[in-house]
Design a protein around this motif. Sequence first.
Motif, mmCIF file in Angstrom:
data_model
loop_
_atom_site.group_PDB
_atom_site.id
_atom_site.type_symbol
_atom_site.label_atom_id
_atom_site.label_comp_id
_atom_site.label_asym_id
_atom_site.label_seq_id
_atom_site.Cartn_x
_atom_site.Cartn_y
_atom_site.Cartn_z
ATOM 1 N N PRO A 189 -0.906 -14.679 -9.996
ATOM 2 C CA PRO A 189 -2.282 -15.099 -9.705
ATOM 3 C C PRO A 189 -2.552 -15.160 -8.204
ATOM 4 O O PRO A 189 -1.652 -15.403 -7.394
ATOM 5 C CB PRO A 189 -2.362 -16.497 -10.332
ATOM 6 C CG PRO A 189 -0.949 -16.986 -10.375
ATOM 7 C CD PRO A 189 -0.089 -15.768 -10.573
ATOM 8 N N GLY A 190 -3.802 -14.899 -7.863
ATOM 9 C CA GLY A 190 -4.270 -15.108 -6.514
ATOM 10 C C GLY A 190 -3.614 -14.250 -5.455
ATOM 11 O O GLY A 190 -3.407 -14.718 -4.331
ATOM 12 N N ARG A 191 -3.320 -12.990 -5.767
ATOM 13 C CA ARG A 191 -2.712 -12.150 -4.745
ATOM 14 C C ARG A 191 -3.246 -10.725 -4.810
ATOM 15 O O ARG A 191 -3.838 -10.288 -5.802
ATOM 16 C CB ARG A 191 -1.196 -12.150 -4.842
ATOM 17 C CG ARG A 191 -0.590 -11.519 -6.073
ATOM 18 C CD ARG A 191 0.839 -11.101 -5.773
ATOM 19 N NE ARG A 191 0.876 -10.075 -4.715
ATOM 20 C CZ ARG A 191 1.983 -9.723 -4.063
ATOM 21 N NH1 ARG A 191 3.129 -10.329 -4.318
ATOM 22 N NH2 ARG A 191 1.942 -8.780 -3.149
ATOM 23 N N GLU A 192 -3.019 -10.016 -3.714
ATOM 24 C CA GLU A 192 -3.494 -8.644 -3.552
ATOM 25 C C GLU A 192 -2.489 -7.651 -4.126
ATOM 26 O O GLU A 192 -1.285 -7.821 -4.020
ATOM 27 C CB GLU A 192 -3.683 -8.389 -2.055
ATOM 28 C CG GLU A 192 -4.144 -7.017 -1.668
ATOM 29 C CD GLU A 192 -4.240 -6.884 -0.157
ATOM 30 O OE1 GLU A 192 -5.363 -6.991 0.360
ATOM 31 O OE2 GLU A 192 -3.190 -6.677 0.500
ATOM 32 N N TYR A 193 -3.042 -6.589 -4.732
ATOM 33 C CA TYR A 193 -2.222 -5.486 -5.247
ATOM 34 C C TYR A 193 -2.895 -4.159 -4.899
ATOM 35 O O TYR A 193 -4.086 -4.118 -4.567
ATOM 36 C CB TYR A 193 -2.062 -5.588 -6.771
ATOM 37 C CG TYR A 193 -1.179 -6.712 -7.218
ATOM 38 C CD1 TYR A 193 0.206 -6.572 -7.279
ATOM 39 C CD2 TYR A 193 -1.723 -7.945 -7.604
ATOM 40 C CE1 TYR A 193 1.024 -7.612 -7.698
ATOM 41 C CE2 TYR A 193 -0.912 -8.982 -8.021
ATOM 42 C CZ TYR A 193 0.457 -8.814 -8.058
ATOM 43 O OH TYR A 193 1.272 -9.842 -8.467
ATOM 44 N N PHE A 194 -2.098 -3.085 -5.037
ATOM 45 C CA PHE A 194 -2.582 -1.727 -4.821
ATOM 46 C C PHE A 194 -2.263 -0.900 -6.063
ATOM 47 O O PHE A 194 -1.285 -1.167 -6.755
ATOM 48 C CB PHE A 194 -1.946 -1.119 -3.576
ATOM 49 C CG PHE A 194 -2.259 -1.882 -2.324
ATOM 50 C CD1 PHE A 194 -3.369 -1.541 -1.553
ATOM 51 C CD2 PHE A 194 -1.487 -2.964 -1.925
ATOM 52 C CE1 PHE A 194 -3.683 -2.259 -0.408
ATOM 53 C CE2 PHE A 194 -1.789 -3.697 -0.777
ATOM 54 C CZ PHE A 194 -2.896 -3.338 -0.018
ATOM 55 N N TYR A 195 -3.088 0.100 -6.338
ATOM 56 C CA TYR A 195 -2.904 0.887 -7.558
ATOM 57 C C TYR A 195 -3.287 2.345 -7.300
ATOM 58 O O TYR A 195 -4.045 2.665 -6.359
ATOM 59 C CB TYR A 195 -3.727 0.308 -8.717
ATOM 60 C CG TYR A 195 -5.224 0.317 -8.471
ATOM 61 C CD1 TYR A 195 -6.026 1.373 -8.917
ATOM 62 C CD2 TYR A 195 -5.848 -0.727 -7.795
ATOM 63 C CE1 TYR A 195 -7.386 1.384 -8.691
ATOM 64 C CE2 TYR A 195 -7.203 -0.716 -7.553
ATOM 65 C CZ TYR A 195 -7.976 0.332 -8.005
ATOM 66 O OH TYR A 195 -9.317 0.352 -7.761
ATOM 67 N N ARG A 196 -2.785 3.217 -8.156
ATOM 68 C CA ARG A 196 -3.137 4.629 -8.094
ATOM 69 C C ARG A 196 -2.850 5.265 -9.443
ATOM 70 O O ARG A 196 -2.113 4.705 -10.273
ATOM 71 C CB ARG A 196 -2.364 5.355 -6.990
ATOM 72 C CG ARG A 196 -0.863 5.383 -7.191
ATOM 73 C CD ARG A 196 -0.152 5.976 -5.988
ATOM 74 N NE ARG A 196 1.304 5.953 -6.157
ATOM 75 C CZ ARG A 196 2.182 6.279 -5.195
ATOM 76 N NH1 ARG A 196 1.741 6.652 -3.994
ATOM 77 N NH2 ARG A 196 3.484 6.234 -5.438
ATOM 78 N N GLU B 89 0.803 -1.212 0.000
ATOM 79 C CA GLU B 89 0.000 0.000 0.000
ATOM 80 C C GLU B 89 0.841 1.269 0.000
ATOM 81 O O GLU B 89 0.356 2.337 -0.383
ATOM 82 C CB GLU B 89 -0.933 -0.012 1.215
ATOM 83 C CG GLU B 89 -2.072 0.955 1.132
ATOM 84 C CD GLU B 89 -3.136 0.708 2.185
ATOM 85 O OE1 GLU B 89 -4.194 1.357 2.124
ATOM 86 O OE2 GLU B 89 -2.915 -0.155 3.066
ATOM 87 N N ARG B 90 2.115 1.186 0.420
ATOM 88 C CA ARG B 90 2.998 2.353 0.436
ATOM 89 C C ARG B 90 3.735 2.533 -0.894
ATOM 90 O O ARG B 90 4.509 3.456 -1.058
ATOM 91 C CB ARG B 90 4.003 2.231 1.583
ATOM 92 C CG ARG B 90 3.347 2.246 2.957
ATOM 93 C CD ARG B 90 4.376 1.987 4.059
ATOM 94 N NE ARG B 90 5.389 3.030 4.079
ATOM 95 C CZ ARG B 90 5.258 4.186 4.731
ATOM 96 N NH1 ARG B 90 4.154 4.435 5.415
ATOM 97 N NH2 ARG B 90 6.229 5.087 4.714
ATOM 98 N N PHE B 91 3.541 1.613 -1.827
ATOM 99 C CA PHE B 91 4.130 1.674 -3.164
ATOM 100 C C PHE B 91 5.663 1.657 -3.116
ATOM 101 O O PHE B 91 6.339 2.280 -3.919
ATOM 102 C CB PHE B 91 3.620 2.903 -3.941
ATOM 103 C CG PHE B 91 2.193 2.760 -4.379
ATOM 104 C CD1 PHE B 91 1.879 2.348 -5.658
ATOM 105 C CD2 PHE B 91 1.158 3.011 -3.488
ATOM 106 C CE1 PHE B 91 0.552 2.186 -6.049
ATOM 107 C CE2 PHE B 91 -0.166 2.859 -3.867
ATOM 108 C CZ PHE B 91 -0.474 2.446 -5.149
ATOM 109 N N THR B 92 6.198 0.891 -2.156
ATOM 110 C CA THR B 92 7.649 0.718 -2.130
ATOM 111 C C THR B 92 8.091 -0.327 -3.151
ATOM 112 O O THR B 92 9.255 -0.311 -3.579
ATOM 113 C CB THR B 92 8.109 0.294 -0.728
ATOM 114 O OG1 THR B 92 7.417 -0.899 -0.337
ATOM 115 C CG2 THR B 92 7.826 1.386 0.295
ATOM 116 N N THR B 93 7.176 -1.223 -3.544
ATOM 117 C CA THR B 93 7.492 -2.228 -4.562
ATOM 118 C C THR B 93 6.493 -2.097 -5.705
ATOM 119 O O THR B 93 5.436 -2.723 -5.713
ATOM 120 C CB THR B 93 7.439 -3.654 -3.975
ATOM 121 O OG1 THR B 93 8.262 -3.726 -2.819
ATOM 122 C CG2 THR B 93 7.919 -4.669 -5.011
#
Length: 525
Positions: free
Chosen positions: A127-134, A97-101
């Motif tokens: 597949p099958g994992r959580e991500y964050f976007y902006r 969530e901090r967009f370090t990766t």
Amino acid sequence: MVYRTSPVAPPSRRRFLGIGAASAAAVALGTGLLPVPSTRPVAARSYPFTLGVASGDPHPDGVVLWTRLAPDPLAPDGRGGMDDRDVTVSYQVAADERFTTVVRRGQAVASAELGHSVHPEVTGLEPGREYFYRFKAMGEISPVGRTRTAPDPRAQPAALRFAFASCQRWDDGHYTAYRHLAAEDLDLVLHLGDYLYEYPVSGAVRQVEVPDHLAAETVTLEQYRARYGLYKSDPDLRAAHARFPWVAVLDDHEVDNNWAGAAPAADAELARRSAAFQAYYENLPLRRAALPEGPTMGLHRRISWGRLADLTVLDTRQYRDDQPCGDGFSSDCPDRFAPDRTLLGAEQRDWLLEGFASSPARWHVLGNQVPMAQTDVDPGADTRVWLDPWDGYVAERDRVLAEATALGVRNLVVVTGDRHQNYAAELKADHTDPDSATVGTEFVGTSISSSRDGEDLGEQGRAILAANPHLRFVNEQRGYVRCLVTPERWQTDFRVVPYVTRPDAPVSTRAGFVVEDGHPGLLEG
């Protein structure tokens, strides 16, 4: 290193005929399909991400992201406070969530042709994992969204957690149910239609002043765009979009009440449908496969959750015959039994049945707009039903259920919107015979706000419960439905709020039901 999405074959020219020849480039640029040309920087006169962010249609390797630039979302010209200039929109997808990766980044072009919306289709994810976007545009950064990819198609996930919702008339009440939905632990949200209503808007219930141009029925593209701006002004709706990927399909009110796509239509009706479809595409996280071609739109599709579940999204509007005997109630309409009447259209029906035959999934889920189980409203000797849902197309319902049984569908569960009521129902091989075999299960979800506060069980609900022995539960409050699917069982919880005409309602589970693997029918749980 800069990560970009993988190239995808461009859509065909035919896809763009409904919105003008120049729109082929606009759509390709808006999805990140083509390299983004240099554009002059455009400074924001006010914050451009007022409509929030969203993601949708998760695949094992990616999702579609969405935003629409609209510093003035209620603008009467439908432009959202934007001019005709193209705007470059950058996006990032990160593992945290901090967009370090940051694992993917790219650009898309928001053009006036598509309401300054973008729909980048991000691939190359795990597949099958959580991500964050902006997103970033016009010198501003959007809110952060959270999404999830589907599991590997060969995997057997431990669970699928999802909620489904529908029918969110803005001027009937607050979207508090979405605030509670956003706090759930879910993999995705299924929206089954009536995202907006075409009727003139009043601000009385919400105690706000509504601009005069919204106090008219939606007919033009400009009106539909402004109406989406109004609906998305609600922070609880925006929060639910930002929290989970959505799988969305429209019903009737996104266009016009009870419209039937295969019925003859005047040019004005087709123009209205074209405008409504374009606005729907512009404002929902839809892949370019759903891009309208004038008054048609590709919405039926499948989302697989490994080998656990196949979610088949139906479109029960575009291909249906006109309703028999009108589209209200009837206790005497022999035409509803006509063998050639169709709700799905032959092509979609064949596609559905082919999916039944080829699916390796343990659970086959139909995302459906209108109730499939018979819903008689007369507890006496007569059978009085609504003719807009499957009760107006009995032969096709019976065929679909019979084919599912013949093709060995292990667990058929239908999830449905439309009715502003909660139902738990057993699907019968022959709904005129209470002793016929149970071949599947249906859960009908109530509205988010439409029909205002509702009640636990009113006169109509009691009549429906008394007249239909295959219905085990009826409730008439507002809310949403939460489902937990595992290899062994399906758990459905009907989540309700006591009122929507005031804000800040609490949520509770009114009832829960279980379906066991290999055993169609309902158990209380």
